[in-house]
Design an enzyme around this catalytic site. Structure first.
Site, short mmCIF file in Angstrom:
data_model
loop_
_atom_site.label_atom_id
_atom_site.label_comp_id
_atom_site.label_asym_id
_atom_site.label_seq_id
_atom_site.Cartn_x
_atom_site.Cartn_y
_atom_site.Cartn_z
N GLU A 34 13.39 65.00 42.28
CA GLU A 34 14.55 64.06 41.75
C GLU A 34 15.77 64.63 41.21
O GLU A 34 16.14 64.76 40.09
CB GLU A 34 14.10 63.27 40.70
CG GLU A 34 12.82 62.20 41.16
CD GLU A 34 12.44 61.13 39.97
OE1 GLU A 34 11.84 60.17 40.36
OE2 GLU A 34 12.67 61.41 38.95
N GLU A 40 7.05 57.99 45.33
CA GLU A 40 6.49 57.56 43.95
C GLU A 40 6.76 56.11 43.94
O GLU A 40 7.56 55.49 44.51
CB GLU A 40 7.00 58.28 43.09
CG GLU A 40 6.89 59.82 42.76
CD GLU A 40 7.66 60.36 41.48
OE1 GLU A 40 8.06 59.56 40.62
OE2 GLU A 40 7.84 61.51 41.42
#
Length: 653
Positions: free
Chosen positions: A150, A302
């Site tokens: 991320e 995710e």
């Protein structure tokens, strides 16, 4: 061309065995096999475990876990741990720590505490990546590389400032060119030396929006440099294996089109709010965007098996919703369905974030649902993996336009680009019209309809591309505040590019008339506008208008059509926007996958398969012409099928 999985769907999640004693690892493997897990991501946040002090290498525990996964048929997506440097790095090398726009240091103790421009950070990141790649390149468990996590760091410190100046020199060449691009004649901002150029740090009043825009571009590029450096290291050791990094959903900090072109597999993290009545539509938007970035199958890196831990109130997923949203991701092109994380942490900042194995253990509802999902994905994997679905509609989206329109000092701070984008996608989704996303510079000729919710900034090349698309027979519909500025955030003469005004049949755009929150503006045909309106004078060549009714804009066009080009100068209420886009799509020859669908029912084709998804809490019956076999149940479906609460069917002719 890399594939995510061969005739199967990857199923699993982030696995953090370093948080648990070794005896738990064997219990984990038993439960993974019980749930049908075939892939785990290892090492995302393990840097301090792998390198507990400078130069040390503690790979023994990871060797054991890798061997355990290989022995039990679980593939490993191995991460470089560089998103969370060990505390010793910041302590010994404070130059690796980022600073915010006020000059405050972001200390260790959380994660993502690294400066993308720090030579020291990059050197240490390359070293741990090199050693990981050399050690595990030939390991039988290794299936893919996951770089960092991320990417989202901003840095306004001195080393970032020096890198920003180098980036600007490369882009502009001379100070004169920079001063012209940034419009520094305004407010006496002209630069006489490169040393005077800084990141857009704290200022007394409004900052230069062109400077901010370039800093957003620079930040994306610096993070991309970090990704490329690590990617190139692991590629050198394992050229046969794909490399990815995970995007946050519809996040503004990266130019996602540029980044996706550098990935072998495009992956995203997706966390819709279970209590959001439009959570499924938000999920579909992110899935459509990610599939379009990938230009094919993609990876859901995710999602949450239950509640997250970062909203004000973190609601669990009702029974069946996890399964439904997992199948929705597959319907929209995912070849991997993964979670954060495998086992719920007992300590740390995310101990209340759900996992595949929650605090309730294997008897908990969450794990029992995970077992069902794993079995169903295994059932359909061979039929769906690697397949594509075509779309007749492209929604145009550009991160750089988003950055430009977020500036302070704009006509209305209530106009938020992501919300405008979501409103237009919602209208199409609720009309059961499936979509791709595209950059305004992409080849659009394959689409019958191109939708532009809002592109404040458009380059000349992008505008020419839109004109050529319409000239070749395509239908274009644009929302307000489109084509206002060029790539330097310089407002185009007339407030909208002349070529676009001629395309839409606009003689003069006199004024923008933003609306207050909750304020509306009436229009003909029952249409009611929100958020924005415009004082437009139509040209004589316009073919159709929907006028405003009442107020200052009475009788002026809210919607214009000239040939196959439409312009919508307000944000119609949801039902009105849905009706308008349904009409425009029908005129372009675009229809839903299935007619007569109830609200909340989604029909998506992927290859030859038809996914039916009931996002409601009540059963619904769906008419399906012909005879199919439901791959989830094995039962024949002829003419119609009933979907229960949060129900799904995957139909094969």
């Amino acid at each position: 061309m890399y594939t995510i999985a061969d005739r199967r769907i990857l199923f699993g999640g982030d696995y953090n065995p370093e948080q648990w004693p070794e005896k738990t690892w064997h219990e984990d493997v038993r439960l993974m096999k019980d749930a049908g897990v075939n892939s785990v991501t290892l090492g995302v946040f393990s840097w301090s475990k792998l390198e507990p002090h400078p130069g040390a290498r503690e790979f023994g525990w990871l060797d054991t876990v890798m061997d355990l996964m290989a022995a039990n048929g679980v593939g490993v997506v191995l991460a470089t741990p560089t998103s969370s440097p060990p505390p010793w790095m910041g302590r010994l090398h404070p130059d690796t720590l980022p600073r915010d726009e006020d000059g405050h240091t972001e200390w260790w103790g959380g994660r993502q505490h690294f400066s993308h421009s720090s030579a020291t950070y990059r050197r240490h990141a390359a070293a741990i990546t090199e050693d990981l790649a050399a050690r595990y390149a030939g390991h039988p468990a290794l299936t893919m590389w996951h770089i960092n996590n991320e990417y989202c760091t901003h840095d306004y410190g001195d080393e970032a400032a020096a890198a920003f100046r180098r980036w600007l020199r490369t882009k502009y060449g001379t100070l004169d060119a920079l001063n012209t691009a940034w419009g520094t004649a305004f407010w006496s901002q002209g630069y006489d030396s490169w040393d005077g150029v800084l990141p857009p740090r704290r200022a007394h009043y409004l900052k230069n929006p062109a400077q901010i825009l370039d800093f957003r571009r620079f930040t994306s590029d610096m993070l991309l440099e970090c990704y490329r450096a690590e990617r190139d290291i692991v590629r050198r050791h394992t050229p046969h294996l794909p490399v990815t990094t995970n995007f946050m959903p519809l996040w503004s900090g990266q130019d996602g089109w540029r980044w996706a072109a550098e990935e072998d597999v495009v992956s995203v993290d997706l966390y819709p709010d279970p209590r959001d009545p439009l959570g499924a539509q938000y999920g579909a938007l992110v899935q459509d965007l990610t599939r379009s970035q990938a230009r094919g199958p993609w990876m859901l890196m995710e999602q949450a098996a239950g509640p997250v831990n970062w909203r004000g109130v973190n609601h669990p997923k009702p029974s069946g919703l996890n399964r439904l949203w997992s199948l929705q991701a597959v319907a929209h092109g995912a070849d991997a369905v993964c979670y954060f994380q495998w086992r719920q942490s007992r300590q740390g900042a995310e101990k209340f974030h759900s996992a595949m194995v929650g605090h309730a253990g294997e008897q908990g509802r969450t794990f029992q649902e995970i077992k069902r999902i794993g079995a169903e994905l295994d059932r359909i994997g061979a039929e769906v993996s690697g397949t594509h679905g075509s779309r007749d509609i492209a929604v145009l989206h550009d991160w750089q336009s988003w950055w430009a329109c977020e500036q302070d000092g704009r006509p209305s701070t209530h106009v938020e680009y992501p919300e405008v984008l979501r409103a237009w996608h919602r209208a199409l989704w609720e009309a059961h019209l499936t979509t791709d996303f595209a950059h305004p510079g992409h080849d659009l000729t394959a689409y019958r309809l191109v939708v532009v919710p809002q592109l404040y900034l458009l380059t000349d090349e992008a505008i020419d591309n839109l004109l050529a698309y319409v000239a070749s027979g395509g239908t274009l519909v644009c929302g307000f505040l489109t084509g206002v500025a060029d790539e330097d955030d310089r407002v185009r003469p007339g407030g909208m590019d002349l070529r676009l005004r001629e395309l839409f049949g606009i003689r003069t755009l006199h004024q923008w008339w933003p609306l207050e929150p909750g304020e509306g503006v009436a229009c003909a045909d029952g249409l009611r506008g929100t958020l924005w309106s415009e004082e437009i004078e139509a040209a004589g060549t316009v073919d159709e208008t929907v006028p405003y009714q009442g107020g200052e804009l009475d009788g002026l066009p809210a919607v214009l059509r000239r040939g196959r080009a439409w312009y919508v100068s307000t944000l119609p209420e949801p039902g009105a926007l849905r009706a308008l886009l349904t009409r425009v799509a029908a005129g372009a020859g675009v229809r839903p996958v299935l007619d007569g669908l109830s609200a909340g029912v989604e029909a998506v084709r992927r290859g030859e398969l038809l996914f039916l998804l009931n996002h409601g809490r009540e059963p619904v019956t769906v008419d399906v012409p012909g005879t199919h076999r439901d791959l989830l149940t094995g039962e024949a479906v002829t003419g119609r099928t009933t979907l229960g609460r949060y129900g799904a069917a995957v139909l094969k002719p």
